[in-house]
Design a protein around this motif. Structure first.
Motif, mmCIF file in Angstrom:
data_model
loop_
_atom_site.group_PDB
_atom_site.id
_atom_site.type_symbol
_atom_site.label_atom_id
_atom_site.label_comp_id
_atom_site.label_asym_id
_atom_site.label_seq_id
_atom_site.Cartn_x
_atom_site.Cartn_y
_atom_site.Cartn_z
ATOM 1 N N ASP A 230 51.726 34.980 45.479
ATOM 2 C CA ASP A 230 52.287 34.106 44.439
ATOM 3 C C ASP A 230 53.235 33.051 44.989
ATOM 4 O O ASP A 230 53.338 31.952 44.437
ATOM 5 C CB ASP A 230 53.006 34.954 43.369
ATOM 6 C CG ASP A 230 52.029 35.458 42.306
ATOM 7 O OD1 ASP A 230 50.852 35.007 42.316
ATOM 8 O OD2 ASP A 230 52.418 36.306 41.491
ATOM 9 N N ARG B 202 44.519 37.689 32.273
ATOM 10 C CA ARG B 202 45.489 37.718 33.379
ATOM 11 C C ARG B 202 45.267 36.614 34.415
ATOM 12 O O ARG B 202 45.917 36.587 35.453
ATOM 13 C CB ARG B 202 45.452 39.096 34.070
ATOM 14 C CG ARG B 202 46.028 40.209 33.203
ATOM 15 C CD ARG B 202 46.037 41.555 33.880
ATOM 16 N NE ARG B 202 44.716 41.998 34.293
ATOM 17 C CZ ARG B 202 43.746 42.382 33.465
ATOM 18 N NH1 ARG B 202 43.964 42.367 32.149
ATOM 19 N NH2 ARG B 202 42.567 42.777 33.909
ATOM 20 N N GLY B 203 44.347 35.691 34.140
ATOM 21 C CA GLY B 203 44.120 34.573 35.066
ATOM 22 C C GLY B 203 43.354 35.004 36.310
ATOM 23 O O GLY B 203 43.008 36.171 36.477
ATOM 24 N N GLN C 65 39.177 38.596 38.600
ATOM 25 C CA GLN C 65 40.369 39.349 38.239
ATOM 26 C C GLN C 65 39.902 40.788 38.043
ATOM 27 O O GLN C 65 38.820 41.025 37.512
ATOM 28 C CB GLN C 65 40.993 38.797 36.957
ATOM 29 C CG GLN C 65 42.175 39.579 36.392
ATOM 30 C CD GLN C 65 43.323 39.695 37.374
ATOM 31 O OE1 GLN C 65 43.448 40.697 38.075
ATOM 32 N NE2 GLN C 65 44.163 38.662 37.435
ATOM 33 N N GLN D 94 50.825 32.031 35.959
ATOM 34 C CA GLN D 94 49.443 32.532 35.823
ATOM 35 C C GLN D 94 48.456 31.379 35.634
ATOM 36 O O GLN D 94 47.423 31.311 36.299
ATOM 37 C CB GLN D 94 49.353 33.500 34.637
ATOM 38 C CG GLN D 94 47.931 33.968 34.354
ATOM 39 C CD GLN D 94 47.878 34.960 33.196
ATOM 40 O OE1 GLN D 94 48.600 35.951 33.184
ATOM 41 N NE2 GLN D 94 47.026 34.689 32.203
#
Length: 525
Positions: free
Chosen positions: A161, A330-331, A315, A182
């Motif tokens: 991230d 959740r992307g 995902q 996200q």
């Protein structure tokens, strides 16, 4: 033909620091057919010692009962991912029965004239297990079973991230700056995907390893392949026939217009395909004369995974979620790079050079500008892919991009040289020289086309009297390497426990079902 000019001036932004990329994860899925000692496809059931193909996390089957799929969990280095994959191969080899071996090539070993002898994967009597087998039956009815015997390698990759946080901070567009992490992460992964599609001809040229096929694969099909030797067909300059017209193709899907310009557009396209009837599939019917179902439905896609693509946004789905629901909720969590042939010279189907090259390429695709991929460019890319698949090693092979038409070597060299700063960056991140070494090897293949995997496969197929001779020699060598691969007591006990647990989980699913399969299928439809 002009020399290509770089269309992107900033390859590596000055603020990018190597420490950002600590936390990258990669996982590998490798497919391989079980073959009998006479070279024909195995007719035996999935050995029980493996555990349940339905519930085992690392050892399962793909289309047919004989098509093994080995799956590593995400790992924090290439070395660990390849070692885990080697463990799985060594475990699997121990449990193969009747002197079976793993076939080392993307294109299948000996298939006889009867398609029914390509046995569908079996997952037991639970509704979910029967549904998986019915899906495969539908694929066979739609496209023929031969197409489903092709093997490949899928390389799954995620960036931490902090990479996306840093990228977002440096955006000049306020709309992008205001996205949630996200949504921004998904936006950047889709940009990576568009660029990877643009550069798939490079992947096929450098790591393509399917320039020839066993003649049995083409039984009953019109083709433009030439005889290389008795029993083997090829094209003189081919690189990756697996990725061409004889590989995973679906003309119905070409009309879908699924694009990767936005996640909402992609998901909308997928959903439409899963819900839209397609006349040729309707004509096949939903049931046979006995009233048994032969496909899940008559739609363009029976389920979302039927969409064959070179790269997928992924995902991890939770219980009861479809892949697109997981993405929506959740992307994008990682990308699955699917345009990779099995490397027949590696006992696990992929080596560290290919893995490192794919990671540098993915990072390059992430950091480069990525305009929307529109129809005109898509057609151009498909032309480039066909050119590389069928004649990528030809002296006059060419690539067309926004700047014109270029010799394939000049275009490829420009792409790989542009990636060098990223290889240096990842070398620093991981205290290695693996990434630079991988690019150096790829440049060697560009400079001397006989160094490519596809050229080596042709030479060795000739030397060993055909596809079967070459494939069986490599299968034998790989079997010896599995036997020599050390397995710790902990690893052995872990896989023994998993086999038992997976069989118990399958049994539980079979006992739990109060719903008839007919009702289960009707509910899905």
């Amino acid at each position: 033909m002009s020399q290509p000019e770089s269309t992107s001036h900033v390859v590596l932004p000055t603020w990018v620091d190597s420490s950002l990329f600590k936390g990258m994860l990669r996982g590998i899925e490798r497919e391989s057919l079980r073959m009998q000692s006479n070279g024909f496809l195995s007719q035996a059931l999935h050995p029980k010692a493996f555990g349940s193909a339905l519930t085992h996390p690392h050892i399962t089957t793909d289309y047919s009962e004989a098509l093994m799929e080995f799956i590593t969990p995400p790992q924090d280095s290439i070395k660990k991912a390849l070692h885990y994959l080697a463990d799985i191969h060594a475990i699997a080899h121990r449990h193969l029965e009747n002197s079976e071996k793993l076939w080392p090539l993307s294109m299948p070993c000996m298939l006889d004239d009867q398609e029914e002898n390509i046995r569908l994967a079996q997952y037991g009597t639970s509704n979910v297990g029967r549904f998986k087998t019915l899906y495969r039956h539908g694929l066979g009815v739609r496209y023929g079973r031969r197409m489903q015997t092709i093997s490949g390698v899928h390389y799954n990759l995620s960036f931490p991230d902090q990479v996306f946080e840093a990228l977002q901070q440096h955006e000049s567009d306020d709309a992008l700056k205001s996205l949630s992490l996200q949504d921004y992460r998904s936006h950047r992964y889709f940009a990576l995907i568009r660029n990877f599609i643009r550069l798939t001809p490079l992947v096929m040229f450098l790591v393509g390893a399917s320039p020839s096929v066993c003649q049995c694969f083409m039984t009953g099909r019109e083709h433009h392949l030439l005889p290389l030797l008795k029993g083997t067909l090829f094209l003189p300059y081919a690189t990756a026939l697996r990725m061409g017209n004889f590989g995973y193709q679906n003309s119905a899907q070409k009309q879908l217009g699924i694009h990767y310009n936005t996640m909402s557009g992609y998901l909308e396209g997928l959903q439409k395909a899963v819900k839209t009837p397609y006349a040729p599939f309707s004509h096949l019917g939903l049931t046979d004369e006995q009233g048994e179902p032969i496909q899940i439905n008559d739609h363009v896609l029976q389920i979302e995974n039927e969409y064959y693509s070179l790269v997928r946004p992924k995902q991890v789905p939770k219980a009861g979620e479809t892949p697109s629901q997981a993405l929506e909720n959740r992307g994008v969590g990682y990308v699955e790079l699917r345009a990779v042939d099995v490397n027949p010279y590696s006992s696990i189907g992929i080596d560290e050079n290919t893995a490192a090259f794919l990671e540098v390429l993915a990072l390059h695709c992430l950091l480069q500008d990525s305009p929307d991929l529109l129809d005109e460019e898509q057609l151009q890319i498909e032309r480039n892919q066909a050119e590389v698949v069928n004649r990528g090693r030809a002296p006059n092979a060419s690539i067309i991009d926004a700047t014109g038409e270029h010799p394939i070597e000049a275009w490829s060299r420009m792409q790989v040289i542009a990636m060098q700063p990223l290889a240096d960056l990842l070398d620093v991140t991981y205290s290695t020289n693996l990434y630079s070494a991988a690019l150096a090897l790829m440049l060697k293949r560009i400079d001397e086309v006989d160094e490519t995997l596809s050229a080596q496969v042709i030479a060795d197929t000739l030397e060993n009297g055909g596809t079967w001779g070459f494939g069986s020699l490599m299968a034998q060598q790989h079997a010896m390497s599995y036997e020599q691969h050390p397995l710790s007591p902990d690893t052995l006990s872990y896989f023994d426990d998993l086999a038992v647990q997976s069989l118990q989980q399958q049994q539980q699913l079979e006992q739990d079902s109060s719903l008839s399969f007919e009702q289960y299928l009707a509910d899905y439809r």
